[in-house]
Design a protein around this motif. Structure first.
Motif, PDB file in Angstrom:
ATOM      1  N   UNK A 272       0.789  -1.227   0.000  1.00 37.56           N
ATOM      2  CA  UNK A 272       0.000   0.000   0.000  1.00 37.56           C
ATOM      3  C   UNK A 272       0.827   1.286   0.000  1.00 37.56           C
ATOM      4  N   UNK A 273       2.072   1.224   0.404  1.00 33.12           N
ATOM      5  CA  UNK A 273       2.917   2.414   0.463  1.00 33.12           C
ATOM      6  C   UNK A 273       3.735   2.566  -0.819  1.00 33.12           C
ATOM      7  N   UNK A 274       4.264   3.761  -1.018  1.00 35.85           N
ATOM      8  CA  UNK A 274       5.194   4.022  -2.119  1.00 35.85           C
ATOM      9  C   UNK A 274       6.459   4.622  -1.511  1.00 35.85           C
ATOM     10  N   UNK A 275       7.609   4.065  -1.897  1.00 33.36           N
ATOM     11  CA  UNK A 275       8.887   4.540  -1.379  1.00 33.36           C
ATOM     12  C   UNK A 275       9.802   4.899  -2.547  1.00 33.36           C
ATOM     13  N   UNK A 276      10.891   5.572  -2.228  1.00 25.73           N
ATOM     14  CA  UNK A 276      11.917   5.920  -3.212  1.00 25.73           C
ATOM     15  C   UNK A 276      13.200   5.214  -2.784  1.00 25.73           C
ATOM     16  N   UNK A 277      13.904   4.616  -3.761  1.00 33.16           N
ATOM     17  CA  UNK A 277      15.148   3.893  -3.472  1.00 33.16           C
ATOM     18  C   UNK A 277      16.265   4.417  -4.361  1.00 33.16           C
ATOM     19  N   UNK A 278      17.425   4.628  -3.761  1.00 29.07           N
ATOM     20  CA  UNK A 278      18.655   4.928  -4.491  1.00 29.07           C
ATOM     21  C   UNK A 278      19.592   3.753  -4.217  1.00 29.07           C
ATOM     22  N   UNK A 279      19.656   2.769  -5.142  1.00 29.74           N
ATOM     23  CA  UNK A 279      20.465   1.571  -4.897  1.00 29.74           C
ATOM     24  C   UNK A 279      21.956   1.902  -4.714  1.00 29.74           C
TER      25      UNK A 279
ATOM     26  N   UNK B 114      31.688   2.100  -2.905  1.00 27.40           N
ATOM     27  CA  UNK B 114      32.467   3.269  -2.511  1.00 27.40           C
ATOM     28  C   UNK B 114      33.327   3.751  -3.667  1.00 27.40           C
ATOM     29  N   UNK B 115      33.532   5.054  -3.722  1.00 28.50           N
ATOM     30  CA  UNK B 115      34.440   5.645  -4.695  1.00 28.50           C
ATOM     31  C   UNK B 115      35.437   6.510  -3.926  1.00 28.50           C
ATOM     32  N   UNK B 116      36.333   7.150  -4.633  1.00 29.50           N
ATOM     33  CA  UNK B 116      37.296   8.040  -3.985  1.00 29.50           C
ATOM     34  C   UNK B 116      36.608   9.219  -3.310  1.00 29.50           C
ATOM     35  N   UNK B 117      35.365   9.484  -3.704  1.00 30.81           N
ATOM     36  CA  UNK B 117      34.631  10.632  -3.169  1.00 30.81           C
ATOM     37  C   UNK B 117      33.510  10.233  -2.209  1.00 30.81           C
ATOM     38  N   UNK B 118      33.445   8.965  -1.835  1.00 34.84           N
ATOM     39  CA  UNK B 118      32.413   8.498  -0.920  1.00 34.84           C
ATOM     40  C   UNK B 118      31.482   7.504  -1.584  1.00 34.84           C
ATOM     41  N   UNK B 119      30.343   7.238  -0.952  1.00 34.52           N
ATOM     42  CA  UNK B 119      29.413   6.243  -1.498  1.00 34.52           C
ATOM     43  C   UNK B 119      28.830   6.679  -2.837  1.00 34.52           C
ATOM     44  N   UNK B 120      28.583   5.677  -3.715  1.00 32.02           N
ATOM     45  CA  UNK B 120      27.967   5.925  -5.020  1.00 32.02           C
ATOM     46  C   UNK B 120      26.611   5.241  -5.052  1.00 32.02           C
ATOM     47  N   UNK B 121      25.649   5.911  -5.665  1.00 33.10           N
ATOM     48  CA  UNK B 121      24.283   5.386  -5.755  1.00 33.10           C
ATOM     49  C   UNK B 121      23.811   5.420  -7.205  1.00 33.10           C
ATOM     50  N   UNK B 122      22.982   4.460  -7.577  1.00 30.30           N
ATOM     51  CA  UNK B 122      22.350   4.458  -8.893  1.00 30.30           C
ATOM     52  C   UNK B 122      21.247   5.513  -8.900  1.00 30.30           C
TER      53      UNK B 122
ATOM     54  N   UNK C 153      15.519  -4.282  -6.209  1.00 29.51           N
ATOM     55  CA  UNK C 153      16.949  -3.973  -6.278  1.00 29.51           C
ATOM     56  C   UNK C 153      17.274  -2.971  -5.177  1.00 29.51           C
ATOM     57  N   UNK C 154      17.740  -3.481  -4.039  1.00 30.41           N
ATOM     58  CA  UNK C 154      18.023  -2.625  -2.892  1.00 30.41           C
ATOM     59  C   UNK C 154      19.125  -3.264  -2.048  1.00 30.41           C
ATOM     60  N   UNK C 155      20.390  -3.154  -2.478  1.00 34.99           N
ATOM     61  CA  UNK C 155      21.472  -3.740  -1.682  1.00 34.99           C
ATOM     62  C   UNK C 155      21.668  -2.984  -0.365  1.00 34.99           C
ATOM     63  N   UNK C 156      22.277  -3.639   0.608  1.00 33.94           N
ATOM     64  CA  UNK C 156      22.605  -2.975   1.879  1.00 33.94           C
ATOM     65  C   UNK C 156      23.396  -1.713   1.572  1.00 33.94           C
ATOM     66  N   UNK C 157      23.071  -0.640   2.275  1.00 40.25           N
ATOM     67  CA  UNK C 157      23.712   0.647   2.044  1.00 40.25           C
ATOM     68  C   UNK C 157      22.898   1.568   1.162  1.00 40.25           C
TER      69      UNK C 157
ATOM     70  N   UNK D 122       8.449  10.726   4.279  1.00 41.51           N
ATOM     71  CA  UNK D 122       9.526  11.618   3.887  1.00 41.51           C
ATOM     72  C   UNK D 122      10.846  11.365   4.582  1.00 41.51           C
ATOM     73  N   UNK D 123      10.860  10.441   5.537  1.00 39.12           N
ATOM     74  CA  UNK D 123      12.099  10.162   6.268  1.00 39.12           C
ATOM     75  C   UNK D 123      13.087   9.443   5.372  1.00 39.12           C
ATOM     76  N   UNK D 124      14.341   9.926   5.368  1.00 39.30           N
ATOM     77  CA  UNK D 124      15.423   9.295   4.612  1.00 39.30           C
ATOM     78  C   UNK D 124      16.130   8.308   5.539  1.00 39.30           C
ATOM     79  N   UNK D 125      16.330   7.086   5.059  1.00 44.76           N
ATOM     80  CA  UNK D 125      16.957   6.046   5.866  1.00 44.76           C
ATOM     81  C   UNK D 125      17.875   5.207   4.992  1.00 44.76           C
ATOM     82  N   UNK D 126      18.625   4.315   5.621  1.00 46.68           N
ATOM     83  CA  UNK D 126      19.586   3.474   4.913  1.00 46.68           C
ATOM     84  C   UNK D 126      19.261   2.004   5.146  1.00 46.68           C
ATOM     85  N   UNK D 127      19.364   1.195   4.095  1.00 52.01           N
ATOM     86  CA  UNK D 127      19.130  -0.249   4.205  1.00 52.01           C
ATOM     87  C   UNK D 127      20.278  -0.895   4.979  1.00 52.01           C
TER      88      UNK D 127
END
Length: 107
Positions: free
Chosen positions: A11-18, A22-30, A68-72, A80-85
């Motif tokens: 019933x809910x709708x969420x947003x995911x950034x897979x 890590x890169x030289x500049x920090x975490x990378x997301x799709x 498609x939602x790997x840890x991290x 609206x709360x932003x969280x991490x897998x």
């Protein structure tokens, strides 16, 4: 026979950034994926992270088995709360009349 969690229950709708790693500049997301059908439960639970630590999960997300939602990965919950897998569990029971799904435990 039920093979996937029925869409009517998500019933809910969420947003995911897979999380891509890590890169030289920090975490990378799709690219973010919006409007992902899910069932969100905001409950406090202790879960085990990928590195073996016990951590607190404040939200659990049930979604389709092909999520498609790997840890991290970063998730935006319906409020609206932003969280991490933290941990991802794929639930299957081949041959049994129970739905397959993916469960994501979030910070």
């Amino acid at each position: 026979m039920v093979t996937r969690v029925p869409a009517v229950l998500l019933r809910h709708r969420i947003r995911i950034e897979p999380y891509l790693g890590e890169s030289a500049y920090g975490p990378r997301y799709a690219d973010e994926v919006e409007g992902v059908p899910a069932l969100v439960s905001e409950a406090v639970r202790i879960v085990r992270a990928a590195d073996g630590r016990e951590v607190i999960s404040t939200a659990q997300v049930i979604a389709a088995p092909d999520l498609d939602c790997p840890a991290g990965s970063r998730l935006t919950l319906p409020d609206g709360r932003l969280t991490t897998a933290i941990n991802i569990a794929h639930h299957t029971a081949p041959g049994l009349p129970v739905p397959a799904c993916t469960e994501v435990s979030c910070e």
